[in-house]
Design an enzyme around this catalytic site. Sequence first.
Site, short mmCIF file in Angstrom:
data_model
loop_
_atom_site.label_atom_id
_atom_site.label_comp_id
_atom_site.label_asym_id
_atom_site.label_seq_id
_atom_site.Cartn_x
_atom_site.Cartn_y
_atom_site.Cartn_z
N ASP A 108 -2.29 -4.25 -9.90
CA ASP A 108 -1.68 -4.63 -8.64
C ASP A 108 -0.42 -3.74 -8.52
O ASP A 108 0.03 -3.18 -9.52
CB ASP A 108 -1.31 -6.12 -8.70
CG ASP A 108 -0.41 -6.54 -7.57
OD1 ASP A 108 -0.71 -6.21 -6.42
OD2 ASP A 108 0.61 -7.21 -7.85
N ASN A 140 1.12 0.48 2.54
CA ASN A 140 2.13 1.46 2.13
C ASN A 140 1.95 1.90 0.68
O ASN A 140 2.78 2.65 0.16
CB ASN A 140 3.53 0.86 2.31
CG ASN A 140 3.84 0.59 3.78
OD1 ASN A 140 3.88 1.53 4.58
ND2 ASN A 140 4.03 -0.66 4.14
N SER A 148 -1.36 -3.52 0.07
CA SER A 148 -0.33 -2.90 0.89
C SER A 148 -0.80 -1.58 1.48
O SER A 148 -1.25 -0.68 0.78
CB SER A 148 0.93 -2.64 0.07
OG SER A 148 1.84 -1.89 0.84
N ASP A 186 2.77 -4.28 -6.03
CA ASP A 186 4.03 -5.02 -5.87
C ASP A 186 4.16 -6.10 -6.94
O ASP A 186 3.34 -7.00 -7.00
CB ASP A 186 4.05 -5.68 -4.49
CG ASP A 186 4.14 -4.64 -3.38
OD1 ASP A 186 4.60 -3.53 -3.66
OD2 ASP A 186 3.75 -4.96 -2.24
N ASP A 209 0.75 -10.15 -10.71
CA ASP A 209 1.94 -11.01 -10.84
C ASP A 209 1.85 -12.22 -9.90
O ASP A 209 2.71 -13.09 -9.95
CB ASP A 209 3.21 -10.23 -10.48
CG ASP A 209 3.24 -9.89 -9.01
OD1 ASP A 209 2.23 -9.38 -8.49
OD2 ASP A 209 4.26 -10.17 -8.36
N ARG A 253 -0.25 -8.11 5.54
CA ARG A 253 0.86 -8.17 6.51
C ARG A 253 0.61 -9.22 7.60
O ARG A 253 1.46 -10.08 7.86
CB ARG A 253 1.03 -6.78 7.13
CG ARG A 253 2.34 -6.60 7.85
CD ARG A 253 2.44 -5.19 8.43
NE ARG A 253 2.20 -4.17 7.40
CZ ARG A 253 1.92 -2.90 7.66
NH1 ARG A 253 1.86 -2.47 8.91
NH2 ARG A 253 1.71 -2.04 6.68
N GLY A 292 0.90 -10.65 -2.43
CA GLY A 292 -0.52 -10.32 -2.44
C GLY A 292 -1.23 -10.68 -1.14
O GLY A 292 -2.43 -10.50 -1.02
N ILE A 293 -0.49 -11.20 -0.17
CA ILE A 293 -1.06 -11.59 1.12
C ILE A 293 -0.82 -10.45 2.12
O ILE A 293 0.29 -9.90 2.18
CB ILE A 293 -0.38 -12.90 1.62
CG1 ILE A 293 -0.44 -14.00 0.55
CG2 ILE A 293 -0.97 -13.37 2.94
CD1 ILE A 293 -1.83 -14.42 0.13
P1 B16 Z 1 2.11 -3.95 3.65
P2 B16 Z 1 0.18 -6.13 -3.52
C1 B16 Z 1 1.09 -6.85 -1.11
O1 B16 Z 1 0.97 -5.93 -2.14
C2 B16 Z 1 2.42 -7.60 -1.18
O2 B16 Z 1 2.48 -8.38 -2.35
C3 B16 Z 1 2.53 -8.50 0.03
O3 B16 Z 1 3.74 -9.20 -0.01
C4 B16 Z 1 2.44 -7.64 1.30
O4 B16 Z 1 2.50 -8.44 2.47
C5 B16 Z 1 1.12 -6.88 1.27
O5 B16 Z 1 1.06 -6.09 0.10
C6 B16 Z 1 0.93 -5.98 2.47
O6 B16 Z 1 1.87 -4.95 2.44
O7 B16 Z 1 2.78 -4.70 4.74
O8 B16 Z 1 2.96 -2.86 3.03
O9 B16 Z 1 0.75 -3.42 4.07
O10 B16 Z 1 0.84 -7.25 -4.26
O11 B16 Z 1 -1.28 -6.38 -3.19
O12 B16 Z 1 0.39 -4.79 -4.17
MG MG Z 2 1.74 -8.31 -6.59
#
Ligand code: B16
Ligand code: MG
Length: 219
Positions: free
Chosen positions: A8, A119, A117, A10, A171, A48, A45-46
Site C-alpha cells: 500500500d 496521485n 490514490s 499512504d 496500514d 477520493r 484506503g478509501i
Molecule cells: P487520491 P492508499 C488512498 O491511498 C488514501 O489512503 C486515501 O485516504 C485517499 O482518499 C485515496 O488514496 C485516494 O487518493 O485522492 O490521491 O486519488 O492508502 O490506497 O495508498
Molecule cells: Mg494506506
Amino acid sequence: ALKAVVFDLDGVITDTAHLHFLAWRSVAQEIGIRFDEAFNEELKGISRMDSLQRILRHGGKEGVFNDKQCLALAGKKNDLYVQSLASLTQASLLPGIREVLAEIRAANVKIGLASVSLNAPAILHALAIHTAFEFCADASRIVYSKPDPEIFLAACAGLNVRPEEAIGIEDAAAGVEAINAAGMLSVGIGPGLGHAGLQLHSTRELSWKCLSDFWSSRS
Ligand code: B16
Ligand code: MG
C-alpha cells in the site's frame, strides 16, 4: 514459494494521510462540516469520491450536493492535496522502507503497488523509488475501493503471480480486509489490525527476514 510483495502507499511507504486530512478539512470547513484526525482514520484506503461521501454523511449533509457539486468539491480537495505534495522528498519515506525494498529485490521477489490514490505515480517519483516497483495497479481502472480486493488482485495480475503466492502490506483496516479477501497473506502496520496475519508496530520492523519467516510459518 513467495513470489511477490505488494505494498500500500499512504501509511506504508510514506505518510500522506495527514496531508489528505488537511486538504479535506479545509474543503469540509467551507461547507460547514468539522472533522478531526480520528475520523480521518476511516478515510484511509478509501477513494477520493467515496471519502467525500463519508465526510458528507459524517456532517449530516448526505444528498445535499449534486454530482457536479461533488466533483467540484473533490477537485478542490485534490488541488490542495497536490500542492501539499510538493513538500515530499526522499526523506519522506517511512523508516525501513528503502532497506526492505532493496532486500526483497535482492531475494528475487517481485514488488508491486496497490494504492487507490490517483496521485500514486507522482508520489513514487517525488520519493525517487518508482524504479523499485515492477508493477503499480492503475487506480483509475479500479471500480471498488478497499476493502474490496480488486486493487490487490489487479496488482497480482500485473505482476503475473497468483494471490496465494503474495504478501500484501497495509496500514488501514479496510486495506488488510482487501488483502485477506484477495487470498494473499496480510501484514498490518499499526494498531487496530488484529485481522492481519502478521501485525507490526512500525515500518521499522519490516525486513526480508521478517517477511520470509512469516511466509514459512504460514505455508
Ligand atoms: P487520491 P492508499 C488512498 O491511498 C488514501 O489512503 C486515501 O485516504 C485517499 O482518499 C485515496 O488514496 C485516494 O487518493 O485522492 O490521491 O486519488 O492508502 O490506497 O495508498
Ligand atoms: Mg494506506
